[in-house]
Design a protein around this motif. Structure first.
Motif, mmCIF file in Angstrom:
data_model
loop_
_atom_site.group_PDB
_atom_site.id
_atom_site.type_symbol
_atom_site.label_atom_id
_atom_site.label_comp_id
_atom_site.label_asym_id
_atom_site.label_seq_id
_atom_site.Cartn_x
_atom_site.Cartn_y
_atom_site.Cartn_z
ATOM 1 N N SER A 192 0.810 -1.208 0.000
ATOM 2 C CA SER A 192 0.000 0.000 0.000
ATOM 3 C C SER A 192 0.842 1.254 0.000
ATOM 4 C CB SER A 192 -0.946 0.010 1.216
ATOM 5 O OG SER A 192 -0.216 0.138 2.414
ATOM 6 N N LEU A 193 2.033 1.180 0.558
ATOM 7 C CA LEU A 193 2.865 2.364 0.650
ATOM 8 C C LEU A 193 3.931 2.410 -0.443
ATOM 9 C CD1 LEU A 193 3.298 2.493 4.524
ATOM 10 C CD2 LEU A 193 1.749 3.822 3.103
ATOM 11 N N SER A 194 3.921 1.471 -1.342
ATOM 12 C CA SER A 194 4.907 1.423 -2.403
ATOM 13 C C SER A 194 4.415 2.182 -3.618
ATOM 14 C CB SER A 194 5.197 -0.033 -2.790
ATOM 15 O OG SER A 194 4.070 -0.572 -3.466
ATOM 16 N N ARG A 195 5.231 2.154 -4.678
ATOM 17 C CA ARG A 195 4.842 2.813 -5.908
ATOM 18 C C ARG A 195 3.604 2.177 -6.517
ATOM 19 N NH1 ARG A 195 9.502 4.325 -10.093
ATOM 20 N NH2 ARG A 195 10.193 5.344 -8.177
ATOM 21 N N ALA A 196 3.302 0.937 -6.143
ATOM 22 C CA ALA A 196 2.092 0.293 -6.656
ATOM 23 C C ALA A 196 0.855 1.103 -6.280
ATOM 24 C CB ALA A 196 1.986 -1.126 -6.101
ATOM 25 N N GLY A 197 0.842 1.672 -5.081
ATOM 26 C CA GLY A 197 -0.287 2.502 -4.675
ATOM 27 C C GLY A 197 -0.422 3.727 -5.557
ATOM 28 N N LEU A 198 0.702 4.370 -5.873
ATOM 29 C CA LEU A 198 0.692 5.529 -6.758
ATOM 30 C C LEU A 198 0.150 5.158 -8.132
ATOM 31 C CD1 LEU A 198 1.520 8.373 -7.736
ATOM 32 C CD2 LEU A 198 3.833 7.476 -8.067
ATOM 33 N N TRP A 250 -7.755 6.535 -1.301
ATOM 34 C CA TRP A 250 -7.587 7.703 -0.429
ATOM 35 C C TRP A 250 -7.073 7.300 0.947
ATOM 36 C CZ3 TRP A 250 -10.263 10.226 3.793
ATOM 37 C CH2 TRP A 250 -9.842 11.545 3.986
ATOM 38 N N PHE A 251 -7.424 6.099 1.383
ATOM 39 C CA PHE A 251 -6.934 5.588 2.671
ATOM 40 C C PHE A 251 -5.591 4.877 2.515
ATOM 41 C CE2 PHE A 251 -11.554 5.851 3.282
ATOM 42 C CZ PHE A 251 -11.611 6.530 4.489
ATOM 43 N N ASN A 252 -4.840 5.262 1.479
ATOM 44 C CA ASN A 252 -3.540 4.636 1.207
ATOM 45 C C ASN A 252 -3.661 3.118 1.094
ATOM 46 O OD1 ASN A 252 -2.057 7.065 1.133
ATOM 47 N ND2 ASN A 252 -1.952 7.115 3.360
ATOM 48 N N PHE A 253 -4.767 2.672 0.509
ATOM 49 C CA PHE A 253 -5.023 1.249 0.298
ATOM 50 C C PHE A 253 -4.881 0.443 1.591
ATOM 51 C CE2 PHE A 253 -4.087 2.923 -3.842
ATOM 52 C CZ PHE A 253 -5.063 2.335 -4.629
ATOM 53 N N GLY A 254 -5.388 1.029 2.670
ATOM 54 C CA GLY A 254 -5.355 0.366 3.966
ATOM 55 C C GLY A 254 -4.131 0.692 4.782
ATOM 56 N N GLY A 255 -3.164 1.391 4.189
ATOM 57 C CA GLY A 255 -1.937 1.722 4.921
ATOM 58 C C GLY A 255 -2.132 2.826 5.940
ATOM 59 N N LEU A 256 -3.170 3.686 5.736
ATOM 60 C CA LEU A 256 -3.472 4.789 6.646
ATOM 61 C C LEU A 256 -2.198 5.566 6.961
ATOM 62 C CD1 LEU A 256 -5.961 2.865 8.981
ATOM 63 C CD2 LEU A 256 -6.516 4.351 7.055
ATOM 64 N N ASP A 309 -4.368 14.325 -0.382
ATOM 65 C CA ASP A 309 -3.950 13.006 0.095
ATOM 66 C C ASP A 309 -4.293 12.797 1.574
ATOM 67 O OD1 ASP A 309 -1.833 10.803 -1.081
ATOM 68 O OD2 ASP A 309 -1.745 10.945 1.101
ATOM 69 N N PHE A 310 -4.724 11.597 1.920
ATOM 70 C CA PHE A 310 -5.069 11.246 3.306
ATOM 71 C C PHE A 310 -3.917 11.526 4.261
ATOM 72 C CE2 PHE A 310 -5.201 8.178 6.815
ATOM 73 C CZ PHE A 310 -6.512 8.286 7.260
ATOM 74 N N THR A 311 -2.694 11.417 3.766
ATOM 75 C CA THR A 311 -1.513 11.579 4.622
ATOM 76 C C THR A 311 -1.494 12.918 5.331
ATOM 77 O OG1 THR A 311 -0.269 10.196 3.080
ATOM 78 C CG2 THR A 311 1.019 11.498 4.642
ATOM 79 N N TRP A 312 -2.058 13.956 4.705
ATOM 80 C CA TRP A 312 -1.955 15.286 5.291
ATOM 81 C C TRP A 312 -2.874 15.486 6.486
ATOM 82 C CZ3 TRP A 312 2.092 18.090 4.608
ATOM 83 C CH2 TRP A 312 2.802 18.036 3.408
ATOM 84 N N THR A 313 -4.162 15.331 6.300
ATOM 85 C CA THR A 313 -5.088 15.593 7.417
ATOM 86 C C THR A 313 -6.146 14.503 7.580
ATOM 87 O OG1 THR A 313 -6.375 17.008 5.928
ATOM 88 C CG2 THR A 313 -4.833 18.107 7.413
ATOM 89 N N GLY A 314 -6.023 13.399 6.869
ATOM 90 C CA GLY A 314 -6.913 12.282 7.118
ATOM 91 C C GLY A 314 -6.655 11.708 8.499
ATOM 92 N N GLY A 315 -7.700 11.237 9.153
ATOM 93 C CA GLY A 315 -7.535 10.674 10.494
ATOM 94 C C GLY A 315 -7.294 11.718 11.553
ATOM 95 N N SER A 316 -7.773 12.935 11.299
ATOM 96 C CA SER A 316 -7.661 13.994 12.300
ATOM 97 C C SER A 316 -9.051 14.462 12.709
ATOM 98 C CB SER A 316 -6.800 15.138 11.777
ATOM 99 O OG SER A 316 -6.470 16.027 12.823
ATOM 100 N N PHE A 317 -9.117 15.580 13.410
ATOM 101 C CA PHE A 317 -10.335 15.996 14.092
ATOM 102 C C PHE A 317 -10.926 17.235 13.438
ATOM 103 C CE2 PHE A 317 -11.927 18.330 18.089
ATOM 104 C CZ PHE A 317 -13.203 17.803 17.973
#
Length: 539
Positions: free
Chosen positions: A13-19, A67-73, A247-255
């Motif tokens: 999920s975090l590899s180039r395959a996700g991209l 958007w959820f980094n393919f489960g990688g969150l 991208d979820f990495t920036w503010t996904g999983g926040s409040f």
């Protein structure tokens, strides 16, 4: 240790395959739109309609997972510790911390936990000025912070800070305090502070707070489905989920970081359904939360002015929209004043916002970011690693460049307003929802925003319901933004500031091109749904 299957899944999920998967989904949706446009011009919209529907639906589901980094969150946690620390702690303890005390009091709490010697020589952002100081300067005067709290509240604060600190290493914890603090508006705190005060910072409680955003995003897109149909909403979902800035990495999983986004979607949806006063109220609420959505209201203002000047009458739809926006903004501001017991928070918010806007960031985006850029002023040339505040020369250079080109910036804003006016006159029949969608260009032209606020591209994408070409343009930008943001060539990549300058140029081109799709289609008919997204007829 993770189960081998879980570890493998996270690695994928975090590899180039996700991209590659994200790019592929956006490309498939782009091909589907262009395919639909082509058969529509040939009068054969029903041909392979069910197949296009199935492919679009599948692409939407894959995009949502992407958007959820393919489960990688967040490798692999759901909670964004960095961001949720700012918004949970900043909101819950706002009466004591206000806008300048978050890092200072966190350092004192760290000192009480025995970390003083380990962090004394670490730099930290002084939130009064946004410049760096050493933590030892804070540790030398702990009572300055403790005096803000009662004994009971201080104990709660120390405990809640420990929750977030224990989720990251000491090195990353120090990096968090070099950010730019808690910057939510007093209206945001009506809900944010109320929710944050419901319990102590524990894993179940903070997870529950961070899940609220997912519900809000879902609500926004459900509203879009009701107003625009599932196909147009699907395009908006894919643009939102595959565009690099969102991208979820920036503010996904926040409040409560996507409340403004959900309200903006609902504003366009309500306007599309003819509920203009409700649409205005939704946008007024979004603007009271994050300020910049107020720029979308310039779209209906352009409609109001154009109809008055050309036809000699007041557009009742625009008037209802603006009444709803102003009414909601005033009511929410009054409620925030009552909630805080006075105007002090509003005054502090204005000061904090001006300070924040005067501080260039490497992940800023917009025309001001583009104007402030020079090849000689990139971070790799300007950062002074031997300085307490390494980025100070870079910030000074960016501010100087932008100040010099301010007249050009003002001219570009005025030109954008003229372009939107032409688009509304020629190809949109002064529709309020289209005016709102086109006004997203003004966000990119007028203000600098941290990149993750470009989630508003998901709002722009609803214009596909009037111009299928607009959807194609925004899907293409999703592909290119992913390439600019993530792709590495021979192990090298541009620095963060260079990447965001390039992506800023991309977004400005894309949004301007969307406006031109309305300008060049003079008096074109506007069916209830775009021809390439109409339900296929069973044969």
């Amino acid at each position: 240790m993770d189960h081998p299957i879980v570890a493998l899944w996270n690695a994928i999920s975090l590899s180039r395959a996700g991209l590659i998967a994200q790019i592929a989904v956006a490309l498939i949706a782009l091909v589907l739109l262009e395919w639909g446009r082509r058969v529509a011009t040939q009068g054969r919209t029903e041909r392979f309609g069910p197949l296009r529907d199935r492919l679009l639906a599948a692409s939407t589901l894959i995009a949502a997972v992407a958007w959820f980094n393919f489960g990688g969150l967040h490798s692999p946690r759901f909670i964004h510790t960095w961001d949720s620390y700012h918004y949970v702690i900043g909101a819950k303890y706002f009466p004591e911390l206000r806008y300048d005390g978050l890092y200072e009091c966190t350092i004192v709490a760290d000192g009480e936990a025995g970390l003083g010697p380990r962090i004394a020589d670490e730099p930290v952002t002084d939130l009064r000025t946004n410049v760096m100081i050493l933590t030892e300067q804070v540790l030398a005067h702990p009572d300055t912070c403790r005096s803000r709290f009662t004994t009971e509240r201080w104990s709660e604060f120390v405990r809640d800070v420990a929750f977030f600190r224990d989720r990251v290493g000491i090195k990353r914890w120090a990096s968090i305090r070099r950010d730019h603090g808690f910057n939510a508006s007093p209206v945001w705190m009506l809900v944010g502070r109320t929710l944050a005060e419901l319990g102590p910072a524990t894993l179940p409680f903070v997870t529950a707070l961070c899940l609220i955003d997912l519900l809000l995003i879902a609500l926004g897109f459900v509203g879009a489905i009701g107003a625009f149909g599932w196909r147009a909403a699907a395009v908006a979902v894919i643009v939102f989920c595959t565009s690099y800035p969102a991208d979820f990495t920036w503010t996904g999983g926040s409040f409560l970081r996507y409340d403004w986004f959900a309200l903006s979607l609902l504003s366009l949806s309500a306007a599309r359904a003819g509920r203009h006063r409700l649409a205005g109220a939704a946008l007024g609420w979004a603007a009271a939360l994050r300020l910049f959505p107020v720029l979308l209201a310039i779209g209906p203002l352009i409609v109001l002015a154009r109809v008055r000047l050309v036809e000699g009458r007041w557009d009742s739809r625009a008037l209802r929209f603006l009444a709803g926006a102003v009414g909601a903004g005033l009511a929410l501001s009054a409620a925030a004043v009552a909630h805080d017991g006075g105007l002090d928070s509003h005054r502090q918010f204005v000061v904090n916002t001006l300070k924040h806007n005067a501080t260039p960031l490497s992940n800023h985006m917009g025309l001001p970011t583009l104007l402030a850029f020079t090849p000689s002023g990139v971070a790799t040339r300007m950062i002074d690693d031997d300085s307490l505040d390494p980025w100070a020369p870079w910030r000074a250079k960016r501010a100087e460049n932008l100040s010099r080109l301010r007249p050009f910036h003002v001219a570009a804003i005025l030109a954008s307003i003229v372009l939107i006016g032409l688009a509304l006159r020629r190809g949109a029949r002064d529709e309020i929802w289209i005016a709102l969608g086109l006004a997203t260009l003004l966000i990119a032209v007028t203000v600098e925003l941290t990149g993750y606020y470009y989630a508003f591209l998901g709002v722009s994408a609803l214009l596909v319901a009037a111009r299928p070409a607009a959807g194609s343009i925004l899907l293409a930008q999703a592909v290119l933004s992913q390439l600019l943001g993530k792709l590495r060539v021979s192990g090298a990549t541009a620095t963060l500031d260079e990447r965001y300058v390039a992506i800023s140029a991309l977004e400005l081109i894309a949004l301007t091109w969307v406006v031109f799709t309305f300008i060049r289609q003079r008096d074109s008919p506007m069916p209830p749904t775009p021809v390439d997204l109409r339900p296929a007829t069973n044969r």
